[in-house]
Design a protein around this motif. Structure first.
Motif, PDB file in Angstrom:
ATOM      1  N   SER A  27      10.782 -15.466   3.298  1.00 48.53           N
ATOM      2  CA  SER A  27      12.038 -14.945   2.767  1.00 48.53           C
ATOM      3  C   SER A  27      12.012 -13.423   2.849  1.00 48.53           C
ATOM      4  CB  SER A  27      12.247 -15.405   1.326  1.00 48.53           C
ATOM      5  OG  SER A  27      11.214 -14.924   0.503  1.00 48.53           O
ATOM      6  N   HIS A  28      13.171 -12.839   2.789  1.00 51.33           N
ATOM      7  CA  HIS A  28      13.309 -11.388   2.895  1.00 51.33           C
ATOM      8  C   HIS A  28      13.921 -10.859   1.606  1.00 51.33           C
ATOM      9  CE1 HIS A  28      14.987  -7.512   4.210  1.00 51.33           C
ATOM     10  NE2 HIS A  28      13.928  -7.500   4.990  1.00 51.33           N
ATOM     11  N   VAL A  29      13.289  -9.847   1.016  1.00 50.84           N
ATOM     12  CA  VAL A  29      13.797  -9.230  -0.198  1.00 50.84           C
ATOM     13  C   VAL A  29      14.862  -8.219   0.194  1.00 50.84           C
ATOM     14  CG1 VAL A  29      13.197  -7.813  -2.190  1.00 50.84           C
ATOM     15  CG2 VAL A  29      11.608  -9.549  -1.381  1.00 50.84           C
ATOM     16  N   GLN A  30      16.007  -8.322  -0.431  1.00 49.91           N
ATOM     17  CA  GLN A  30      17.117  -7.427  -0.124  1.00 49.91           C
ATOM     18  C   GLN A  30      16.821  -6.008  -0.600  1.00 49.91           C
ATOM     19  OE1 GLN A  30      19.706  -8.325   1.725  1.00 49.91           O
ATOM     20  NE2 GLN A  30      18.757 -10.342   1.890  1.00 49.91           N
ATOM     21  N   PRO A  31      17.358  -5.004   0.080  1.00 54.75           N
ATOM     22  CA  PRO A  31      17.172  -3.613  -0.371  1.00 54.75           C
ATOM     23  C   PRO A  31      17.772  -3.397  -1.755  1.00 54.75           C
ATOM     24  CG  PRO A  31      18.078  -3.682   1.846  1.00 54.75           C
ATOM     25  CD  PRO A  31      18.096  -5.079   1.328  1.00 54.75           C
ATOM     26  N   GLU A  32      17.275  -2.373  -2.433  1.00 53.49           N
ATOM     27  CA  GLU A  32      17.736  -2.081  -3.779  1.00 53.49           C
ATOM     28  C   GLU A  32      19.181  -1.596  -3.766  1.00 53.49           C
ATOM     29  OE1 GLU A  32      14.806  -0.627  -2.677  1.00 53.49           O
ATOM     30  OE2 GLU A  32      13.453  -1.934  -3.765  1.00 53.49           O
ATOM     31  N   THR A  33      19.828  -1.848  -4.863  1.00 51.91           N
ATOM     32  CA  THR A  33      21.173  -1.310  -5.053  1.00 51.91           C
ATOM     33  C   THR A  33      21.055   0.165  -5.427  1.00 51.91           C
ATOM     34  OG1 THR A  33      21.181  -1.890  -7.388  1.00 51.91           O
ATOM     35  CG2 THR A  33      22.023  -3.554  -5.842  1.00 51.91           C
TER      36      THR A  33
END
Length: 192
Positions: A27-33
């Motif tokens: 899985s890929h962790v989304q970039p921070e907001t």
């Protein structure tokens, strides 16, 4: 009727909050907001900044020497096996510390780093910094030393190589924010 609609609304909200299940083990962790980036910049990250302190690099060699001495003291353990066990022990500890555990043990940052492992926190995620080059080079160097002192035995070479790859691959830029997850087998029983 309003109780029914609020109950339905809460069920729908709970389903939307749940993480989407995937059959993929990667899985890929989304970039921070923007808010998370501001939270991360507000306070120093004590969890990852210690790697720049005096002695932080030396401790790796001390740990390796300590592991080697420990395995040499065990009866019936040959030099070849001792080097292989030292390599595997260091790699397992390094993987758990830098790539498996996410977040930080401190509560003062409001969860700004909860989705990141320590490797992603070091140097704010920048690649090829001196610290990250050192931490990448140590398991490779230990693999080479272990291979040499096992006299290039094929079985020991394969074990040492697999161990080295298991800790080097997560450090590469192409593996940034990637997670290896084990699919849940009993997911249907947990949902009910």
């Amino acid at each position: 009727m309003s109780t029914y609609s609020s109950a339905v609304g809460s069920v729908v909200a709970n389903k939307e909050e749940r993480r989407r299940r995937s059959s993929s083990i990667i899985s890929h962790v989304q970039p921070e907001t923007i808010e998370e980036q501001i939270d991360q910049a507000a306070l120093p990250n004590l969890n990852a900044n210690w790697v720049h302190n005096k002695g932080a690099w030396i401790i790796h060699f001390v740990l390796i020497a300590g592991l080697k001495i420990f395995y040499d003291l065990l009866p019936g353990v040959s030099q070849e096996l001792s080097w292989t066990l030292t390599n595997i022990s260091y790699v397992v500890g390094s993987y758990i510390m830098f790539h498996y555990v996410t977040g930080i043990p401190f509560e003062f940052n409001g969860g700004a780093y909860d989705n990141l492992n320590m490797w992603e926190q070091i140097d704010d995620g920048d690649q090829y910094t001196p610290t990250k080059k050192f931490l990448l080079g140590v398991p490779i160097g230990l693999f080479l030393v272990s291979t040499h002192y096992t006299h290039y035995d094929l079985g020991m070479f394969v074990l040492n190589c697999i161990a080295c790859l298991c800790v080097v691959i997560p450090k590469l830029p192409s593996s940034h924010r990637m997670r290896l997850t084990v699919p849940e087998v009993l997911s249907s029983t947990r949902e009910s």
